[in-house]
Design an enzyme around this catalytic site. Structure first.
Site, PDB file in Angstrom:
ATOM      1  N   ASP A  67      80.970  84.478  32.846  1.00 43.69           N
ATOM      2  CA  ASP A  67      80.930  85.897  33.226  1.00 43.69           C
ATOM      3  C   ASP A  67      81.686  86.164  34.527  1.00 43.69           C
ATOM      4  OD1 ASP A  67      79.094  84.565  34.861  1.00 43.69           O
ATOM      5  OD2 ASP A  67      77.359  85.390  33.846  1.00 43.69           O
ATOM      6  N   ASN A 136      63.957  85.645  34.269  1.00 39.61           N
ATOM      7  CA  ASN A 136      63.500  86.431  33.115  1.00 39.61           C
ATOM      8  C   ASN A 136      64.026  85.854  31.796  1.00 39.61           C
ATOM      9  OD1 ASN A 136      66.183  87.077  33.156  1.00 39.61           O
ATOM     10  ND2 ASN A 136      65.926  89.257  33.553  1.00 39.61           N
ATOM     11  N   HIS A 138      67.210  85.096  31.150  1.00 39.36           N
ATOM     12  CA  HIS A 138      68.576  85.466  30.759  1.00 39.36           C
ATOM     13  C   HIS A 138      69.500  84.243  30.773  1.00 39.36           C
ATOM     14  CE1 HIS A 138      69.868  86.657  35.148  1.00 39.36           C
ATOM     15  NE2 HIS A 138      70.130  85.393  34.924  1.00 39.36           N
ATOM     16  N   GLU A 143      70.665  89.907  29.436  1.00 41.70           N
ATOM     17  CA  GLU A 143      69.304  90.171  29.893  1.00 41.70           C
ATOM     18  C   GLU A 143      68.355  90.313  28.695  1.00 41.70           C
ATOM     19  OE1 GLU A 143      68.691  89.858  32.864  1.00 41.70           O
ATOM     20  OE2 GLU A 143      70.217  90.707  34.152  1.00 41.70           O
TER      21      GLU A 143
HETATM   22  P1  PGA Z   1      70.622  80.518  39.636  1.00 42.20           P
HETATM   23  O1  PGA Z   1      70.892  81.587  38.520  1.00 42.20           O
HETATM   24  O2  PGA Z   1      71.337  79.273  39.198  1.00 42.20           O
HETATM   25  O3  PGA Z   1      71.195  81.082  40.878  1.00 42.20           O
HETATM   26  O4  PGA Z   1      69.138  80.304  39.686  1.00 42.20           O
HETATM   27  C1  PGA Z   1      70.754  81.227  37.195  1.00 42.20           C
HETATM   28  C2  PGA Z   1      71.010  82.413  36.312  1.00 42.20           C
HETATM   29  O5  PGA Z   1      70.703  83.544  36.739  1.00 42.20           O
HETATM   30  O6  PGA Z   1      71.498  82.217  35.199  1.00 42.20           O
END
Ligand code: PGA
Length: 252
Positions: A67, A136, A138, A143
């Site tokens: 992304d 959450n 995702h 999401e």
């Molecule tokens: P993080 O994010 O590695 O900073 O915990 C993971 C994500 O949101 O996919």
């Protein structure tokens, strides 16, 4: 889905780095799907350490990032372009032409998404997709509520994701409102998936992805539908799952 339980973030990163290096060393040409965020940073550091010590070549490695924020230039320090060069690409011998990250500054962001998906279709999906997981559940910027058949698309970021990511920006207001992300269907086209999770904040999402049916309430739970997924979770990330079921059955 197979589960690998490790002690901590360091052990998770060492497992992931070895997993990726095995792919790079065994394939003539390898397409890696890569992720940003805090989770893979140490893994990338270990790849750099290996490169400096063993000169593992990335000439035949092709990368496809999950992304990118919309409206942020590649050389903006907050872009995922800048993140990837800072944490990995600037330190290994990967040719720039092998690096693919959605262009968040495209004049036609919808067309950019279509073209990005077409590029991934052309290679038949990436060989190995590296994923983190949101609190959450995702994956990428998909999401909860995202249909499982979405391909690369433009997404309006939820307030909780913008808040979680605001740690990289000077203020909340500076966090972009939109992003372009591989969809869940894009991720499922990968031949193999390696999902990393560390820390207590991920425990609920890890528990949900392994228990119950796949559902859009937890995008990562869709990975149950994929034949070749390894989840590497540290003791804290796996704690809630362990309290719910006997994880021995899942361990590889
Ligand atoms: P993080 O994010 O590695 O900073 O915990 C993971 C994500 O949101 O996919």
């Amino acid at each position: 889905m197979k589960l690998v339980k490790v002690r901590d973030h360091e052990e998770m990163s060492a497992f992931a780095a070895k997993f990726i290096l095995d792919k790079i060393k065994s394939n003539k040409k390898v397409a890696l799907g890569l992720a940003t965020g805090g989770t893979p940073v140490r893994t990338y550091e270990m790849l750099i350490e290996d490169y400096q010590k063993n000169y593992t070549s990335y000439q035949n490695v092709f990368t496809y990032n999950l992304d990118e924020y919309e409206g942020i230039a590649p050389d903006d320090p907050n872009s995922y372009h800048a993140f990837m060069f800072k944490h990995l690409f600037d330190h290994i011998n990967i040719p720039k032409k092998n690096v693919h990250i959605p262009n968040g500054l495209s004049n036609d962001i919808l067309l950019e998404a279509i073209n990005y998906e077409a590029m991934i279709d052309e290679i038949g999906g990436v060989d190995l997709q590296l994923l983190g997981i949101g609190q959450n559940g995702h994956i990428g910027f998909n999401e909860p509520g995202t249909p499982f058949d979405r391909e690369t698309h433009v997404v309006t970021l939820t307030e909780s994701t913008r808040k979680a990511n605001s740690r990289y920006f000077e203020s909340n207001d500076q966090v972009p409102k939109k992003a372009i992300t591989m969809g869940i269907a894009t991720i499922l086209k990968s031949k193999e998936i390696l999902l990393l999770a560390s820390g207590e904040s991920k425990a609920k999402a890890i528990c949900r992805m392994f228990t119950g049916e796949p559902g859009t309430d937890c995008p990562a739970s869709v990975l149950k539908n994929h034949p070749n997924v390894v989840v590497v979770a540290d003791e804290k990330a796996v704690s809630k799952l362990e309290a719910t079921m006997n994880v021995e059955l899942l361990l590889r």
